[in-house]
Design a protein around this motif. Structure first.
Motif, PDB file in Angstrom:
ATOM      1  N   GLN A 277       0.847  -1.184   0.000  1.00 40.72           N
ATOM      2  CA  GLN A 277       0.000   0.000   0.000  1.00 40.72           C
ATOM      3  C   GLN A 277       0.882   1.232   0.000  1.00 40.72           C
ATOM      4  N   LEU A 278       0.613   2.168  -0.900  1.00 38.05           N
ATOM      5  CA  LEU A 278       1.333   3.437  -0.942  1.00 38.05           C
ATOM      6  C   LEU A 278       0.384   4.538  -0.494  1.00 38.05           C
ATOM      7  N   LYS A 279       0.897   5.414   0.356  1.00 36.01           N
ATOM      8  CA  LYS A 279       0.040   6.463   0.894  1.00 36.01           C
ATOM      9  C   LYS A 279       0.814   7.757   1.041  1.00 36.01           C
ATOM     10  N   LYS A 280       0.172   8.842   0.646  1.00 42.14           N
ATOM     11  CA  LYS A 280       0.699  10.180   0.908  1.00 42.14           C
ATOM     12  C   LYS A 280      -0.492  11.098   1.156  1.00 42.14           C
ATOM     13  N   GLY A 281      -0.547  11.653   2.355  1.00 44.47           N
ATOM     14  CA  GLY A 281      -1.709  12.470   2.716  1.00 44.47           C
ATOM     15  C   GLY A 281      -2.976  11.650   2.639  1.00 44.47           C
ATOM     16  N   ASN A 282      -3.957  12.153   1.900  1.00 48.45           N
ATOM     17  CA  ASN A 282      -5.215  11.432   1.735  1.00 48.45           C
ATOM     18  C   ASN A 282      -5.227  10.521   0.514  1.00 48.45           C
ATOM     19  N   GLU A 283      -4.141  10.539  -0.252  1.00 53.25           N
ATOM     20  CA  GLU A 283      -4.057   9.713  -1.460  1.00 53.25           C
ATOM     21  C   GLU A 283      -3.437   8.360  -1.123  1.00 53.25           C
ATOM     22  N   GLN A 284      -4.005   7.280  -1.658  1.00 56.28           N
ATOM     23  CA  GLN A 284      -3.414   5.972  -1.444  1.00 56.28           C
ATOM     24  C   GLN A 284      -3.820   5.001  -2.547  1.00 56.28           C
ATOM     25  N   VAL A 285      -2.961   4.006  -2.807  1.00 58.13           N
ATOM     26  CA  VAL A 285      -3.245   2.956  -3.784  1.00 58.13           C
ATOM     27  C   VAL A 285      -2.694   1.642  -3.224  1.00 58.13           C
ATOM     28  N   ILE A 286      -3.232   0.527  -3.709  1.00 60.21           N
ATOM     29  CA  ILE A 286      -2.751  -0.802  -3.353  1.00 60.21           C
ATOM     30  C   ILE A 286      -2.302  -1.501  -4.637  1.00 60.21           C
ATOM     31  N   LEU A 287      -1.103  -2.058  -4.603  1.00 58.14           N
ATOM     32  CA  LEU A 287      -0.542  -2.701  -5.787  1.00 58.14           C
ATOM     33  C   LEU A 287      -0.590  -4.219  -5.680  1.00 58.14           C
ATOM     34  N   SER A 288      -0.809  -4.870  -6.815  1.00 52.55           N
ATOM     35  CA  SER A 288      -0.668  -6.307  -6.974  1.00 52.55           C
ATOM     36  C   SER A 288       0.572  -6.562  -7.808  1.00 52.55           C
ATOM     37  N   PRO A 289       1.066  -7.820  -7.848  1.00 47.14           N
ATOM     38  CA  PRO A 289       2.281  -8.110  -8.627  1.00 47.14           C
ATOM     39  C   PRO A 289       2.178  -7.631 -10.070  1.00 47.14           C
ATOM     40  N   ASN A 290       3.307  -7.143 -10.582  1.00 45.37           N
ATOM     41  CA  ASN A 290       3.428  -6.602 -11.936  1.00 45.37           C
ATOM     42  C   ASN A 290       2.603  -5.330 -12.138  1.00 45.37           C
ATOM     43  N   GLN A 291       2.421  -4.604 -11.057  1.00 46.95           N
ATOM     44  CA  GLN A 291       1.856  -3.264 -11.149  1.00 46.95           C
ATOM     45  C   GLN A 291       2.886  -2.255 -10.653  1.00 46.95           C
ATOM     46  N   GLN A 292       2.780  -1.061 -11.183  1.00 44.24           N
ATOM     47  CA  GLN A 292       3.706   0.009 -10.821  1.00 44.24           C
ATOM     48  C   GLN A 292       2.915   1.260 -10.472  1.00 44.24           C
ATOM     49  N   ALA A 293       3.276   1.885  -9.347  1.00 47.27           N
ATOM     50  CA  ALA A 293       2.644   3.136  -8.940  1.00 47.27           C
ATOM     51  C   ALA A 293       3.653   4.265  -9.056  1.00 47.27           C
ATOM     52  N   ILE A 294       3.212   5.379  -9.595  1.00 48.27           N
ATOM     53  CA  ILE A 294       4.064   6.553  -9.760  1.00 48.27           C
ATOM     54  C   ILE A 294       3.419   7.726  -9.035  1.00 48.27           C
ATOM     55  N   TRP A 295       4.140   8.296  -8.071  1.00 50.57           N
ATOM     56  CA  TRP A 295       3.671   9.500  -7.390  1.00 50.57           C
ATOM     57  C   TRP A 295       4.277  10.708  -8.082  1.00 50.57           C
ATOM     58  N   SER A 296       3.422  11.515  -8.702  1.00 47.53           N
ATOM     59  CA  SER A 296       3.886  12.698  -9.428  1.00 47.53           C
ATOM     60  C   SER A 296       2.721  13.666  -9.547  1.00 47.53           C
ATOM     61  N   ASP A 297       3.021  14.952  -9.471  1.00 50.30           N
ATOM     62  CA  ASP A 297       1.980  15.983  -9.591  1.00 50.30           C
ATOM     63  C   ASP A 297       0.853  15.763  -8.583  1.00 50.30           C
ATOM     64  N   ASP A 298       1.230  15.405  -7.355  1.00 49.40           N
ATOM     65  CA  ASP A 298       0.295  15.279  -6.240  1.00 49.40           C
ATOM     66  C   ASP A 298      -0.759  14.198  -6.436  1.00 49.40           C
ATOM     67  N   GLU A 299      -0.418  13.133  -7.183  1.00 50.55           N
ATOM     68  CA  GLU A 299      -1.347  12.016  -7.329  1.00 50.55           C
ATOM     69  C   GLU A 299      -0.595  10.737  -7.697  1.00 50.55           C
ATOM     70  N   PHE A 300      -1.244   9.601  -7.446  1.00 42.27           N
ATOM     71  CA  PHE A 300      -0.701   8.305  -7.834  1.00 42.27           C
ATOM     72  C   PHE A 300      -1.277   7.893  -9.188  1.00 42.27           C
ATOM     73  N   VAL A 302      -1.250   4.322 -11.611  1.00 44.84           N
ATOM     74  CA  VAL A 302      -0.932   2.896 -11.559  1.00 44.84           C
ATOM     75  C   VAL A 302      -1.017   2.309 -12.966  1.00 44.84           C
ATOM     76  N   LYS A 303      -0.021   1.473 -13.306  1.00 42.78           N
ATOM     77  CA  LYS A 303      -0.040   0.822 -14.612  1.00 42.78           C
ATOM     78  C   LYS A 303       0.518  -0.595 -14.508  1.00 42.78           C
ATOM     79  N   GLN A 304       0.173  -1.430 -15.499  1.00 40.32           N
ATOM     80  CA  GLN A 304       0.676  -2.796 -15.571  1.00 40.32           C
ATOM     81  C   GLN A 304       2.068  -2.787 -16.211  1.00 40.32           C
TER      82      GLN A 304
END
Length: 388
Positions: A277-300, A302-304
């Motif tokens: 789980q990635l979290k910053k402030g009120n923003e958060q995402v949960i990743l499964s295998p072979n997923q990538q999360a990018i934090w940029s411009d104040d948001e997450f 997610v892509k395969q």
């Protein structure tokens, strides 16, 4: 990173320090730059001396001044946020221009001098090297040929061998002092190293990275802080989630394998197995295998992805698929400890794909890219010049 841009950025930090307007994060960046090279400390001392004496020797560096004049506006606009701040800044313009100009003067003339002397710098690939900073502030240089046995307060043992730092002994501070002792592993440009924490978690640090961690974990969580690029294989412990903090983003796991890259403000987390789980402030995402999360411009976002491609660096392989040239050369610059200069900044955006050994000749990698007939490279001293 573009050498000229880096010097301009450092010039800005020096000016902010002199005016008392530098924040703590930038102060650490400046401190790391001073620690990198004795020449940096010499340049900094010269700036202070020039300021003290009212020295205007920068005018003698006409070639450097002309080269950087068009770029100075960028620094000025970036740092001057308020009129009164610029008034204070203006007192330091001459010495900062001196710093940048001399740097460019060296860039223009140093290679010419070396050619005349018949010497060319040999560019070697990176190697296993790091520095361990203990809780008491003591610094220990780590190399493959060095084996050490150390002990921290509380009974945690530290062994260094086989290109790895290993912590063993107590995975809890129960019954000990409530003060948590931290160590920091610092990997410089041109280096890489691995680490096994007291809980059994294994960690690999890429070039120009660092990890700050407790010598033993206490409380209800296992928390570490990182910079740069780090791969984690987290030991499972349902009672104590493992948390990685990077650029204000918290990555929480129970037991999993993932890669985190954060050389700039952007944070890129790639999950190999498990769940995070990635979290910053009120923003958060949960990743499964072979997923990538990018934090940029104040948001997450997610892509395969094929996660394997993002961790090949720890297996000794450069792998880039349809990646911009700036990212490719930044990675190479950190590993080979070189600088990059673009004759045309637009070249940074060109996309390339390449897979090659990290421990190979830098010229081989550049030749692979040149075969596309879209870009050319020339290495002078320790700078890769990029042409159309």
């Amino acid at each position: 990173m573009d050498l000229l841009k880096k010097r301009l950025d450092i010039a800005r930090l020096i000016a902010e320090e002199l005016t008392g307007t530098i924040d703590e994060k930038d102060r650490l960046v400046l401190a790391r730059w001073l620690d990198e090279d004795e020449r940096h400390r010499g340049e900094y001392a010269n700036i202070l001396e020039s300021l003290k004496a009212g020295n205007e020797a920068w005018k003698d560096q006409e070639r450097g001044r002309q080269l950087m004049e068009s770029r100075w506006g960028t620094v000025k606009s970036h740092t001057v946020r308020k009129t009164d701040r610029w008034i204070t800044w203006s007192k330091y313009v001459a010495v900062i221009v001196l710093f940048v100009s001399i740097g460019i003067f060296w860039l223009v003339n140093e290679e010419k001098q070396e050619v005349e002397n018949g010497t060319v710098a040999q560019i070697e690939h990176g190697s296993m090297k790091a520095q361990l900073v203990l809780a008491n502030g003591k610094k220990v240089d780590l190399r493959p040929e060095i084996s050490l046995q150390l002990e921290e307060e509380g009974g945690t043992r530290i062994l260094t061998s086989d290109n790895r730092v290993k912590y063993s002994g107590k995975d809890s501070l129960a019954g000990q002092s409530t003060e948590v002792k931290y160590n920091t592993l610092i990997v410089p440009r041109g280096g890489e190293f691995s680490l096994e924490l007291a809980d059994g978690t294994r960690v690999w640090l890429n070039a120009e990275s660092r990890l700050r961690y407790p010598v033993a974990f206490t409380g209800k969580e296992r928390k570490v802080e990182m910079e740069g690029e780090v791969y984690f294989e987290v030991a499972k412990n349902k009672e104590k989630p493992f948390i990685v903090t990077v650029n204000g983003v918290d990555i929480r796991v129970l037991g999993t394998s993932f890669n985190v890259s954060a050389y700039q403000e952007e944070v890129v987390a790639t999950l190999v197995e498990g769940k995070v789980q990635l979290k910053k402030g009120n923003e958060q995402v949960i990743l499964s295998p072979n997923q990538q999360a990018i934090w940029s411009d104040d948001e997450f976002r997610v892509k395969q992805v094929d996660a394997r491609n993002y961790v090949l660096w720890k297996e000794g392989i450069f792998y880039f698929e349809d990646v911009d040239l700036e990212t490719i050369l930044d990675d190479m610059a950190r590993w080979y400890n070189v600088n990059v200069f673009y004759m045309n900044p637009a070249l940074k955006e060109m996309k390339f794909s390449v897979e090659i050994r990290r421990y190979g000749d830098i010229n081989e990698i550049l030749r692979r890219i040149e075969q596309t007939k879209r870009v050319k490279f020339e290495i002078k001293d320790r700078t890769i010049n990029v042409y159309e």
